[in-house]
Design an enzyme around this catalytic site. Sequence first.
Site, PDB file in Angstrom:
ATOM      1  N   GLU A 164       0.816  -1.214   0.000  1.00 57.64           N
ATOM      2  CA  GLU A 164       0.000   0.000   0.000  1.00 57.64           C
ATOM      3  C   GLU A 164       0.856   1.274   0.000  1.00 57.64           C
ATOM      4  O   GLU A 164       0.548   2.230  -0.714  1.00 57.64           O
ATOM      5  CB  GLU A 164      -0.915   0.002   1.232  1.00 57.64           C
ATOM      6  CG  GLU A 164      -1.710   1.274   1.457  1.00 57.64           C
ATOM      7  CD  GLU A 164      -2.844   1.458   0.472  1.00 57.64           C
ATOM      8  OE1 GLU A 164      -3.085   0.516  -0.316  1.00 57.64           O
ATOM      9  OE2 GLU A 164      -3.470   2.523   0.475  1.00 57.64           O
ATOM     10  N   ASP A 165       1.942   1.278   0.786  1.00 55.46           N
ATOM     11  CA  ASP A 165       2.648   2.534   1.055  1.00 55.46           C
ATOM     12  C   ASP A 165       4.083   2.602   0.542  1.00 55.46           C
ATOM     13  O   ASP A 165       4.771   3.592   0.782  1.00 55.46           O
ATOM     14  CB  ASP A 165       2.669   2.797   2.570  1.00 55.46           C
ATOM     15  CG  ASP A 165       1.268   2.995   3.140  1.00 55.46           C
ATOM     16  OD1 ASP A 165       1.066   2.640   4.309  1.00 55.46           O
ATOM     17  OD2 ASP A 165       0.404   3.503   2.401  1.00 55.46           O
TER      18      ASP A 165
END
Length: 722
Positions: free
Chosen positions: A77-78
Site C-alpha cells: 500500500e505505502d
Amino acid sequence: MTITADDLIALVRAYNPKTNESLIREAFAYGARMHDGQLRHSGEAYFTHPVAVAAILSEQKLDDATIITALLHDTIEDTKASYSEVEKIFGNEVAELVDGVTKLTNLQLHSNETKQAENFRKLFMAMSKDMRVILVKLSDRLHNMRTIKSMRPDKQSQKARETMDIYAPLAGRMGMQWMREELEDLAFRVLNPEGRASIIRRFITLQRETGDVIQRITTDMRGELEKGVIEADVFGRAKKPYSIWRKMQEKELSFSRLSDIYGFRIITETEEDCYRTLGAIHQRWRAVPGRFKDYISQPKTNGYRSIHTTVSGRDGKRVEVQIRTQQMHDVAETGVAAHWSYRDGVRSKNPFAVDPAKWIAQLTEQFDAEENHEDFLEAVKLEMYADKVFCFTPKGEVVKLPRGATPIDFAYAIHTRIGSACVGAKIDGMRVPLWTRIKNGQSVEIITAQGQTPQVTWLDVATTGKAKSAIRRSLREVDRERFIKLGRELARSAFEHVGKRATDKALSAAARNMRLKNADELLALLGSAELTGREAVQSVYPDLLPERGDHVDHRRAVVGLEPGQSFDRAPCCQPLPGERIIGITFRGRGVTVHAIDCERLSLYESQPERWLDLRWHDGSHAAVYGVTLDLTIGNDAGVLGRICTLIGEAAANISDLSFMERKSDFFRLFIHVDLRNVEHLHSLMLTLEAESHVAEIVRFRDPSAGGPVGDKPAKQDARSDA
C-alpha cells in the site's frame, strides 16, 4: 523501546521453537528497507509500527505467515513493493495475506452514514478468504490506538469512534475479549477522558473505604473450593472503566449504586469441576435471577465456553463469576485466533478452537438470514438449565441436580444426615442401585438406616461437589487420628528430603498457606493421601526448584503508558507485579507507579489529569523489584546467617540490610530484597515465618517517601513501550 529482529524472533521462538527464523529475519530486513525514510506522525521511523504489530501477534502465539504478514502489511500500500515481488520472495500465502490486509485498509469503514451492521458485512467479505487478515488488522488498530496521542485531535476522535463502533465489537465477536476491552478503553480515553478519570478516581475512593474487596472475595471463593475439594485457580479484577461507564449509562445508575463492578474467573481442571464449582459458589452466595448463562453445554459459535453467573452477598453487593477449564480459557483469551496458535513448534490442538472457515460461513449465513441486523449483533440467548435434571421427592418437592446425578447426590442434596445414612434408593417406586443415573421427571425415595456411614466406593458414584465433600469429610473423621499419625511421618520425611525440619511452626505455616484450619488438618490430609508431602513442602519453600522461562524486560514491565513516558516505582509503597497499580505523571520525570492502596495517592485526588490506569505485564518477571521487610529476630549466634540463607534459597537477593534496634534478646532490622512479584513476596514471608527464630515479619511501607506533589504532568512524545 525499539524491537530488533532478534527480539521478535525470540518472542516467536518462545512458543514455536521450529519457527523459520531466516524468513522472519528476511521479512524484517525487507520491511525496514521498503519503509526507509518514512516517518509516523510522532516522528518515529514508520517501520517501528509493523514490528510492534508483529509483536502483538506473537503474544497470541500465531504462525510464521501471520508474523511475516504483520511486518509487511503496509508495504504494498505505502511503498514501491509489489504483490508479485512479495510473492516471489515470501510465497503465495504471505502475498495473499498482505493483499487482503491492504484491501481491508482501503474500506471506508468510518462513514457516518453507514450503519454498523453494513460495516460488518464489508468485513466479512474482506476476511472470508483467510481470517488471519482480520487478526493482523485488529493488531494494527490496537497499536495505532496505543500510540494515538501523536495524531491531530480530530483524527484521534475519528479513529477512536471507528474503533468503538467496529473493531472492538468485532474483536469481541471473534472471542478476543482481552483485545475488545483494551480497544474500548483506549477509545474511551480519547472520546471521554473526564468520564474515564472520574471512574478511576471513584475506584480509588472505594478501595480506600472498603479495603481490598477482590482479595477478600478471592480468598472466600478459594476457601469454598477447598471445602469442596475442588482444584481450581481463582482470579479477581475490577471491570474496565468503559465497561463500568456503559453500565452506568444503560441502567441510569450512579457509581455508588452500581453493584457488579468486580469480576472473578475460576479456572478448573475438568469440565465436571466447572459444575462442581458452580454448585459451591451458589451454596455460599445467592444467585441473581436471570444472570446465569451456560456456554459450556451450548458454546458460542466462536468456540467460547464458560459458565457465567452473578451472585450477591449479605451486603447486597453483586459480583460476576466465570467458570471454565484451562483449555476453554485459552480459547476465551484468543477466540478464533486459537486455530492458528502454536506451542512447542506445532499447531496447538485445542479441542474447543473453531474452524475459521466454518465460523465465517455460519456467521455470514446467519447474518443474511436475519431481517433485523441489530438483533444479529446481540448475544444469542441460551437455555438456562440445559445441563440440569429435575426430579421429585416422594412429597412432590422439586430437586435440581446436574445431569448424570445419582441417588447419592439426591440424598445429600436433601440433607447431609440423610446422605450419610443412605442404604438404598427407589426411583418411581422401584428399588435401584445407588449408581443409577436419575432422569428428568423421576420421583426418588431414599432409604436410610441407623448406624450407616459413608462408604469409600460412594466417591465414584457421587457427582455433586456437596456429596463428594461430605463423603470425604466423613471418611476423614473415621480414621482421623490414624491419618494424623501417618501424616506426621510423611511430613517429616518430605521436609528432610529438602534439608528442612517439619517443626510445628513450619507445619502451621504450611497449613495457613494452603488455607487449612490447622496443622492437624494438614497432617490428616497427608495421611489420607489427599495431599502429597511435596505439596506441603512447596507451600512453605516454593522456590527450592530453579525457575524456568524467559522474563519480561523490567523496563517494559508496565502496560498502559502514554507515548514517550518512562516509569519508576514509588518508594512509598514499592509496588510489585501482581498488584493493582496507578500511575502519576510528573513533568520531566515520566510516571511514578503506585500500588492502588497507597496512602500517598490521596495527595493527587484534585489532579485527575495526572492519573494513568496501568497494569503489570502478564509474563514472568525477573527478581529485580526491591521491597523492604521489617524483621524482629532472636539475638542468638548464627540466626542472621540463617535468615540470609533462607532468603537466598527462596531465589531472592539482599540489596541492603540495616539494624533499627538492638536489644539483649532481640534485633529489629530492615532487609531490602529484590523479588519477582507479589506471590514471590508472600512465599518468602511464609518461609521466614516458619523459621523458629523469627518473632515477627511485616512488609515495610513509608507514605512519606513519595515524590513531589506540585509538579505538572510531563510532556509526552510519540514513543511508547506500552
